[in-house]
Design a protein around this motif. Structure first.
Motif, PDB file in Angstrom:
ATOM      1  N   GLN A  93       0.836  -1.203   0.000  1.00  0.00           N
ATOM      2  CA  GLN A  93       0.000   0.000   0.000  1.00  0.00           C
ATOM      3  C   GLN A  93       0.880   1.266   0.000  1.00  0.00           C
ATOM      4  O   GLN A  93       0.639   2.216  -0.733  1.00  0.00           O
ATOM      5  N   SER A  94       1.908   1.236   0.856  1.00  0.00           N
ATOM      6  CA  SER A  94       2.882   2.344   0.860  1.00  0.00           C
ATOM      7  C   SER A  94       3.923   1.948  -0.187  1.00  0.00           C
ATOM      8  O   SER A  94       4.336   0.806  -0.241  1.00  0.00           O
ATOM      9  N   PHE A  95       4.324   2.905  -1.006  1.00  0.00           N
ATOM     10  CA  PHE A  95       5.058   2.538  -2.222  1.00  0.00           C
ATOM     11  C   PHE A  95       6.489   2.053  -1.951  1.00  0.00           C
ATOM     12  O   PHE A  95       7.071   1.342  -2.753  1.00  0.00           O
ATOM     13  N   ASN A  96       7.045   2.460  -0.806  1.00  0.00           N
ATOM     14  CA  ASN A  96       8.417   2.047  -0.436  1.00  0.00           C
ATOM     15  C   ASN A  96       9.446   2.355  -1.508  1.00  0.00           C
ATOM     16  O   ASN A  96      10.277   1.498  -1.829  1.00  0.00           O
ATOM     17  N   LEU A  97       9.372   3.565  -2.073  1.00  0.00           N
ATOM     18  CA  LEU A  97      10.384   3.962  -3.059  1.00  0.00           C
ATOM     19  C   LEU A  97      11.528   4.690  -2.351  1.00  0.00           C
ATOM     20  O   LEU A  97      11.332   5.214  -1.249  1.00  0.00           O
ATOM     21  N   VAL A  98      12.683   4.719  -3.006  1.00  0.00           N
ATOM     22  CA  VAL A  98      13.815   5.470  -2.448  1.00  0.00           C
ATOM     23  C   VAL A  98      13.712   6.906  -2.976  1.00  0.00           C
ATOM     24  O   VAL A  98      13.783   7.134  -4.186  1.00  0.00           O
ATOM     25  N   GLU A  99      13.510   7.845  -2.062  1.00  0.00           N
ATOM     26  CA  GLU A  99      13.218   9.246  -2.433  1.00  0.00           C
ATOM     27  C   GLU A  99      14.340   9.910  -3.224  1.00  0.00           C
ATOM     28  O   GLU A  99      14.092  10.794  -4.038  1.00  0.00           O
ATOM     29  N   SER A 100      15.586   9.466  -2.985  1.00  0.00           N
ATOM     30  CA  SER A 100      16.718  10.130  -3.654  1.00  0.00           C
ATOM     31  C   SER A 100      16.975   9.566  -5.057  1.00  0.00           C
ATOM     32  O   SER A 100      17.819  10.069  -5.790  1.00  0.00           O
ATOM     33  N   LEU A 101      16.255   8.498  -5.420  1.00  0.00           N
ATOM     34  CA  LEU A 101      16.460   7.892  -6.748  1.00  0.00           C
ATOM     35  C   LEU A 101      15.312   8.266  -7.685  1.00  0.00           C
ATOM     36  O   LEU A 101      14.180   8.437  -7.235  1.00  0.00           O
ATOM     37  N   ASN A 102      15.622   8.363  -8.981  1.00  0.00           N
ATOM     38  CA  ASN A 102      14.568   8.694  -9.950  1.00  0.00           C
ATOM     39  C   ASN A 102      13.782   7.444 -10.350  1.00  0.00           C
ATOM     40  O   ASN A 102      14.060   6.334  -9.863  1.00  0.00           O
ATOM     41  N   VAL A 103      12.807   7.627 -11.242  1.00  0.00           N
ATOM     42  CA  VAL A 103      11.907   6.534 -11.645  1.00  0.00           C
ATOM     43  C   VAL A 103      12.704   5.321 -12.143  1.00  0.00           C
ATOM     44  O   VAL A 103      12.532   4.201 -11.653  1.00  0.00           O
ATOM     45  N   PRO A 140      10.469  10.401  -6.639  1.00  0.00           N
ATOM     46  CA  PRO A 140       9.130  10.127  -6.086  1.00  0.00           C
ATOM     47  C   PRO A 140       8.394  11.364  -5.598  1.00  0.00           C
ATOM     48  O   PRO A 140       7.187  11.489  -5.795  1.00  0.00           O
ATOM     49  N   GLY A 141       9.129  12.333  -5.004  1.00  0.00           N
ATOM     50  CA  GLY A 141       8.503  13.561  -4.487  1.00  0.00           C
ATOM     51  C   GLY A 141       7.858  14.404  -5.569  1.00  0.00           C
ATOM     52  O   GLY A 141       7.053  15.280  -5.277  1.00  0.00           O
ATOM     53  N   GLU A 142       8.229  14.139  -6.836  1.00  0.00           N
ATOM     54  CA  GLU A 142       7.680  14.926  -7.956  1.00  0.00           C
ATOM     55  C   GLU A 142       6.563  14.164  -8.675  1.00  0.00           C
ATOM     56  O   GLU A 142       6.119  14.576  -9.739  1.00  0.00           O
ATOM     57  N   LEU A 143       6.151  13.029  -8.115  1.00  0.00           N
ATOM     58  CA  LEU A 143       5.135  12.189  -8.774  1.00  0.00           C
ATOM     59  C   LEU A 143       3.863  12.118  -7.945  1.00  0.00           C
ATOM     60  O   LEU A 143       3.885  12.316  -6.726  1.00  0.00           O
TER      61      LEU A 143
END
Ligand SMILES: Nc1ncnc2c1ncn2[C@@H]1O[C@H](COP(=O)(O)OP(=O)(O)OP(=O)(O)O)[C@@H](O)[C@H]1O
Ligand SMILES: [Mg+2]
Length: 246
Positions: A93-103, A140-143
């Protein structure tokens, strides 16, 4: 038909002594190769516990889980990590992406961590299927939430796993984004021949699967073909649990 997933006599509990909660009791489950199925049931019925065991994130107290022919419950940590990387995808449910990495970097992170080479053509094809063209370099912060979940799904499917476990993947999304994610999962199921086991409280989301299993106190109490009909699913839910509240 060969089975992509088999659970045999699975038992799982949390805590010890008087505080012990038995969540799964001799739980049995199986899915055919390439199937798209959903698990529904009241909060606390054991859905996430099963998904965590089946994706080898949690060890059961007894019983076995097979993914394809491999018994994952008897694998050591390093074998299971290797097996998971190429055979199992997980989406939460929570995406668990690394914020400092791009798509792109988030999608190929598991390969990078395993010191593997990135297949550029595969990545490009996947970005296209995910509907993320033009967003490759965004963080991720821009999506939007829906876009973040697409990235997380891309990361889960990049290595062409046999099965994806998705635990309430639309739980944090609005209706439109949620439908987009469901359509994406359906497409991946067909085009990538990847089996999907989806946990959801939403009959509309479950209706994208072909079959839905109802879980009550750690036991599958009913399983139906969905016919892609959300009202059929909510009717069955109501009958099975004597309530419509999910
Ligand atoms: N880490 C933990 N420690 C102790 N008890 C836990 C833990 N995780 C889950 N439980 C308990 O195990 C039971 C099953 O939890 P589980 O998360 O599998 O339910 P669920 O069906 O996924 O519920 P939901 O729909 O709310 O996500 C619940 O009673 C829960 O409180
Ligand atoms: Mg859960």
């Amino acid at each position: 038909m060969k089975k992509v997933l088999k659970a045999e006599k699975l038992c799982a509990s949390y805590g010890k002594g008087n505080a012990q909660v038995d969540v799964l009791k001799d739980f049995e489950f199986n899915m055919d190769n390439g199937a798209f199925e959903a698990l529904m049931g009241p909060s606390g019925s054991g859905k996430s516990t099963f998904l965590h065991i089946a994706s080898r994130l949690l060890t059961p107290s007894s019983g076995k889980v097979f993914v394809g022919d491999a018994e994952i419950t008897s694998m050591g940590d390093s074998d299971s990590a290797k097996f998971r990387r190429s055979n199992i995808g997980v989406v939460f449910q929570s995406f668990n992406l690394v914020e400092s990495l791009n798509v792109e970097e988030n999608i190929v992170l598991p390969v990078r961590l395993a010191h593997g080479a990135v297949d550029k053509a595969r990545l490009e094809k996947l970005i296209n299927i995910l509907g993320l063209e033009g967003k490759e370099k965004k963080k991720p912060g821009e999506l939007s939430g829906g876009e973040c979940q697409r990235v997380a799904i891309g990361r889960a499917v990049y290595a062409s796993p046999k099965i994806i476990f998705a635990d309430e993947p639309t739980g944090n999304l609005d209706t439109i984004s949620s439908q987009g994610i469901c359509k994406l999962l359906s497409r991946l199921n067909k085009d990538e021949s990847c089996a999907i086991l989806l946990v959801t409280h939403d009959p509309v989301v479950a209706s994208y699967a072909n079959k839905v299993h109802f879980l009550k106190n750690g036991v599958i109490v009913d399983s139906i073909e969905t016919d892609h009909d959300a009202s059929k699913i909510s009717g069955h839910y109501l009958k099975t649990f004597n309530r419509s509240g999910f």
